[in-house]
Design a protein around this motif. Structure first.
Motif: not given
Ligand code: SF4
Length: 553
Positions: A25, A28, A177, A183, A186, A192
């Motif tokens: 992403c 990220l 994204t 997410c 992540c 974020c």
């Molecule tokens: S939470 Fe989602 S949009 Fe934010 S950095 Fe991680 S993958 Fe990317």
């Protein structure tokens, strides 16, 4: 170069693992590599790469080989290099499962594919040998995927490097994204806030909370003059006179608050800076003095903040929301009190009605001066009505007459003053965690040493965290009017026992959860302070309209 670009520092090579983040992403990549944001939770990083003990096989050349090529612009550590049939092949190990195509054939995930191709290109550039493929072992399903390196693959790596360089020059965070599943896994979701962005942009109906409800790291208050905070290995050590020394693992400590003349060693300060533990100073008189500010990391966040808050329209919009939020909470607090009153209810109702009329004017305020006037009137009405909420059994010494500060002139004001100092400290802590500049606000002017952005943001939490805590404790008879206060003429402070008692009540209050009125998920107040700072930042990133809605019910 446009206004949202910084000059290219140019020299530094990119880590191959950063390209992995880029393919996962772009936002990220930006958060990690440009804004240098990391969370305490490293689990997902571990999910992306697995460091295994690789059994040596015949033909192995190197393990964990560090390489760099300035010409290519990459550096990185290859898990293993092996030779097979005269070919040198890089290996990468992943904890998870491979991707399956429509025929159920094992494939590499896009980000893993780019990463192994980048390692292959790096080996070619750094060692001057030809590489025809890389291999990825997925340990969860024990699958080995072969990724050939052809001209298309090399081109893909070059394009990714160019995209990464462009992002490094930009001051704008890329959008979230569109693949929501990424997410969920992540580790940077708590900073974020992708669900909240989708909600703000009307792409999600109900945001899912992607981070823990509470931050359970301890806030250590050191109150005793002469007490000393030190470091012992990976532990924070607190030595108090006539008491056994306490040690706490650094990962369990969120903040250290030094009251009065308690001390901290240089080693402990360095360690706290490294471990991102907040260090704050409160005077013996209960005034917030300042914080250790070592989080100078990303200039991009501060540039965006400076640009946004230099815009008078943006500042006015945020200030209106802030005044509305605090005024509504003050009014609701009086309404709660009014429900418990019998004869005294009528004057209180008048105040509540007057406040409602003033609050209706706030969204139309055309200048900060007008807003300050409205806020001043709301505050006068609120504090004039506050004595109505104090129960009949409360002794005269604890009653509230009018607001007084620097120094407080009665016990009630001493409690409010100490509470607001603790709150300002917590708000500044969150501002520093998020990486904004505390001295650059949108409403308060820099008149005292208190940082204006801290003063702005604490408005939201004054009623729920301080006013309600003080009023509740006064009405429950939790204060000893002699033991818990020091009275010198017309000046009143909390004594040692009073400060201890207050800190206890305040920290317990922060552990309570509150359902966000718009986002509809529950968080502790501790988390809500940080969330509010992040939502403020979103206001100038095109992801806004969620800031300043925390109004008590
Ligand atoms: S939470 Fe989602 S949009 Fe934010 S950095 Fe991680 S993958 Fe990317």
């Amino acid at each position: 170069m446009n206004s949202s670009e910084l000059p290219d520092s140019g020299q530094e090579t990119l880590r191959v693992s950063a390209l992995h983040a880029l393919a996962y992403c772009p936002r990220l990549f930006y958060l990690e590599e440009v804004e240098e944001l990391y969370t305490q939770d490293e689990a997902v990083f571990a999910g992306r790469r697995l460091h295994v003990e690789i059994e040596k096989e015949e033909g192995d050349v190197y393990e964990s080989l560090m390489l760099e090529s300035e010409a290519l612009g990459l550096r990185g550590k290859v898990d293993a290099l092996r030779t097979r049939s005269g070919q040198t092949i890089p290996y990468e190990h992943k904890q998870g499962r491979c991707r399956r195509d429509e025929q159920n054939q094992p494939q590499a995930w896009d980000s893993d594919r780019l990463q192994i191709l980048a390692y292959a290109c790096l080996i070619e550039a750094a060692l001057g040998i030809m590489v025809t493929e890389g291999r990825i072992r997925y340990h969860a399903d024990n699958v080995l995927v072969k990724v050939p390196l052809d001209e298309q693959g090399r081109q893909q790596v070059r394009q990714a490097i160019e995209q990464a360089r462009q992002l490094r020059r930009s001051t704008e965070r890329p959008p979230v994204t569109s693949n929501e599943r990424l997410c969920v896994r992540c580790s940077l979701a708590p900073v974020c806030l992708p669900e909240e962005t989708r909600f703000a942009q009307a792409e999600a109906t109900q945001p899912m909370r992607l981070f823990p409800e509470d931050d359970d790291r301890e806030i250590v208050h050191v109150l005793e003059p002469g007490a000393c905070v030190g470091r012992s290995g990976d532990q924070i050590k607190i030595s108090r006179k006539d008491e056994p020394t306490i040690t706490l693992p650094a990962r369990q400590v969120g903040q250290i608050v030094l009251h009065s003349y308690s001390q901290i060693s240089t080693q402990a300060l360095y360690f706290c800076a490294e471990q991102q533990i907040g260090v704050h100073f409160i005077s013996g008189g209960g005034r917030y003095l300042g914080s250790l500010n070592t989080r100078q990391g990303s200039i991009q966040r501060r540039i965006r903040q400076y640009r946004a808050l230099s815009d008078s329209e943006m500042s006015l919009k945020l200030a209106r929301q802030l005044v509305l939020c605090r005024g509504q909470s003050q009014r609701r607090f009086l309404m709660r009190g009014q429900r418990n009153l019998n004869q005294a209810g009528e004057p209180l109702q008048q105040t509540i009605d007057q406040m409602e009329r003033l609050l209706r004017l706030v969204p139309q305020a055309e200048s900060l001066e007008r807003l300050l006037g409205l806020e001043g009137n709301l505050a006068s009405l609120y504090f004039a009505a506050l004595p109505c909420l104090i129960g009949d059994n409360v002794p005269a010494e604890l009653r509230f007459i009018r607001r007084s500060r620097r120094p407080p002139q009665d016990r009630f004001n001493a409690l409010l003053g100490f509470g607001y100092a603790l709150l300002l400290k917590d708000v500044v802590n969150s501002i520093l965690v998020v990486g904004l500049e505390p001295s650059l606000g949108f409403y308060h002017q820099p008149r005292t040493q208190a940082p204006p952005l801290g003063l702005d943001l604490m408005e939201i939490f004054r009623v729920p965290l301080v006013d309600m805590t003080v009023m509740g404790a006064v009405n429950r008879g939790q204060w000893d009017i002699w033991e818990d206060f020091e009275v010198r003429g017309h000046r009143v402070w909390l004594s040692d026992s009073g400060r201890r008692k207050f800190i206890n009540l305040y920290e317990r209050r922060k552990e309570e959860t509150w359902k966000h009125p718009i986002l509809k998920y529950s968080l502790t107040y501790r988390r809500l302070i940080e969330l509010e700072v992040r939502l403020l930042e979103k206001e100038w990133m095109g992801e806004g309209n969620l800031f300043g809605h925390l109004v008590i019910r």
